[in-house]
Enzyme design. Structure first.
Site, PDB file in Angstrom:
ATOM      1  CD  GLU A 215      -4.985  84.331  59.922  1.00 51.10           C
ATOM      2  OE1 GLU A 215      -4.341  83.854  58.733  1.00 51.10           O
ATOM      3  OE2 GLU A 215      -5.635  83.749  60.596  1.00 51.10           O
TER       4      GLU A 215
ATOM      5  CD  GLU B  48      -1.259  81.118  66.768  1.00 49.88           C
ATOM      6  OE1 GLU B  48      -1.018  80.804  68.123  1.00 49.88           O
ATOM      7  OE2 GLU B  48      -2.428  81.357  66.606  1.00 49.88           O
TER       8      GLU B  48
ATOM      9  CG  ASP C  32      -7.512  82.102  72.950  1.00 52.57           C
ATOM     10  OD1 ASP C  32      -8.152  80.497  71.599  1.00 52.57           O
ATOM     11  OD2 ASP C  32      -6.137  82.175  72.652  1.00 52.57           O
TER      12      ASP C  32
ATOM     13  CG  ASP D  80     -17.177  79.487  68.103  1.00 47.31           C
ATOM     14  OD1 ASP D  80     -15.728  79.884  67.154  1.00 47.31           O
ATOM     15  OD2 ASP D  80     -17.622  78.857  69.194  1.00 47.31           O
TER      16      ASP D  80
END
Ligand SMILES: C[S@@+](CC[C@H](N)C(=O)[O-])C[C@H]1O[C@@H](n2cnc3c(N)ncnc32)[C@H](O)[C@@H]1O
Length: 233
Positions: free
Chosen positions: A68, A93, A142, A178
């Site tokens: 991920e 991350e 992002d 989104d």
């Protein structure tokens, strides 16, 4: 981790925020005491000749390896690891506060099937063997909406080619967003490079879909009435 970041800043470079609020003393302690046990960073930095993904991850005990990228506060990563103990999860991350949060959960639940990479994902991507990863997910990367920032997007043609190379099978890489702008941008990369990369599959997620509402950014978007687009390639 903090010492590696100051000794090897190039590996940790990224255009967004690395730390949003000052790290608490307990987070600094957790990172200093436990990060190296679960992280791949030192190995990646020390690699002078190519080592296999299996050597990098010491993964022979696991049936599958999933990644991920940009796990944020790590809730989906933790949930996935707890419900699939036979799968090794690599969490990537750059946001230190998120890494500290996940590390806390790993210790609390004694999780054995997570490895962390706190540097820019591209260094991990360049290290992994071809056809070595079972699944890769990027939940709401992002979007970098401003035109002058679009080169910063993680999903470029070059990175899509590299991701397609490290995963074992077609349609094992999942992106959700989104942002209609980012969604259209990625689609455009696929449609204008069909001679180099295979066709992607798209859908708008709904409640019963596996990746619907799995992260903080997604839930915020859903609350604001936005659609969640999923691209698979
Ligand atoms: C918009 S946030 C989404 C976080 C989380 N997936 C969610 O949906 O709530 C994007 C995350 O990706 C991380 N990120 C962006 N570029 C990255 C890179 N090149 N390598 C590793 N992490 C990255 C950021 O630090 C940030 O936490």
């Amino acid at each position: 981790m903090l010492d590696l970041r100051s000794k090897f800043p190039d590996y940790y470079q990224y255009h967004g925020r690395n730390i949003s609020k000052k790290l608490s003393l307990s987070n600094v302690r957790i990172l200093n005491d436990y990060y190296s046990k679960y992280s791949l960073d030192k190995k990646i930095i020390n690699i002078s000749s190519k080592i296999s993904t299996e050597q990098l991850l010491e993964s022979s005990l696991f049936r599958k390896i999933k990644i991920e990228v940009g796990f944020g506060n790590g809730e989906y990563l933790i949930e996935s690891a707890l419900s699939n103990p036979n799968v090794l999860f690599i969490g990537s991350e750059v946001y230190i506060n998120g890494v500290a949060k996940v590390l806390k959960q790993i210790l609390e639940h004694d999780i054995k099937n997570i490895r962390l990479c706190g540097m820019n994902f591209l260094h991990l991507l360049n290290t992994l063997d071809q056809n070595s990863i079972d699944e890769l997910k990027i939940i709401n990367p992002d979007p970098w909406h401003k035109k002058r920032h679009c080169k910063r997007r993680l999903l470029s043609l070059e990175n899509i080619i590299k991701i397609s190379g490290i995963v074992k099978n077609k349609y094992s890489s999942y992106i959700t967003t989104d942002s209609e702008i980012y969604f259209n941008y990625i689609n455009e990369i696929f449609s204008s490079n069909s001679n180099i990369i295979h066709k992607n599959k798209n859908k708008i997620l709904s409640k019963n879909d596996r990746l619907y509402g799995v992260s903080r950014y997604q839930r915020k978007a859903i609350k604001n009435g936005k659609k969640i687009y999923q691209l698979t390639f």
